[in-house]
Design a protein around this motif. Sequence first.
Motif, short mmCIF file in Angstrom:
data_model
loop_
_atom_site.label_atom_id
_atom_site.label_comp_id
_atom_site.label_asym_id
_atom_site.label_seq_id
_atom_site.Cartn_x
_atom_site.Cartn_y
_atom_site.Cartn_z
N ALA A 50 -41.96 -31.90 -2.58
CA ALA A 50 -42.28 -30.55 -2.99
C ALA A 50 -43.64 -30.79 -3.74
N THR A 51 -44.08 -31.59 -4.16
CA THR A 51 -45.41 -32.00 -5.15
C THR A 51 -46.59 -32.35 -4.25
N ASP A 52 -46.02 -32.78 -3.12
CA ASP A 52 -47.20 -32.99 -2.16
C ASP A 52 -48.22 -32.03 -1.99
N PRO A 53 -49.60 -32.10 -2.41
CA PRO A 53 -50.59 -31.48 -2.10
C PRO A 53 -50.57 -30.51 -1.01
N ASN A 54 -50.30 -31.07 0.17
CA ASN A 54 -50.50 -30.30 1.38
C ASN A 54 -49.17 -29.51 1.72
#
Length: 73
Positions: free
Chosen positions: A48-52
């Motif tokens: 969920a915190t992956d920038p993409n």
Amino acid sequence: MDAGFARGLKEASPTTLIVGRLHLEQLNLDVDPQPLVQDYVNTILPVATDPNRMTAFDAWEAYNEPVADTATR
């Protein structure tokens, strides 16, 4: 859902609410929930915190409704 695909959807329709969900195995409801919660956080947070993904997904869904083993639970 693929982050690039979701980002394309968001770019095409910026007001569309996109909710992500990881398929996770059913929970054992007979145990202490604290370790289960921590396992869930450890699993979902990197995704969920992956920038993409952060630019495309508006929310993340947790586990689906649990399935009872017996008629009393």
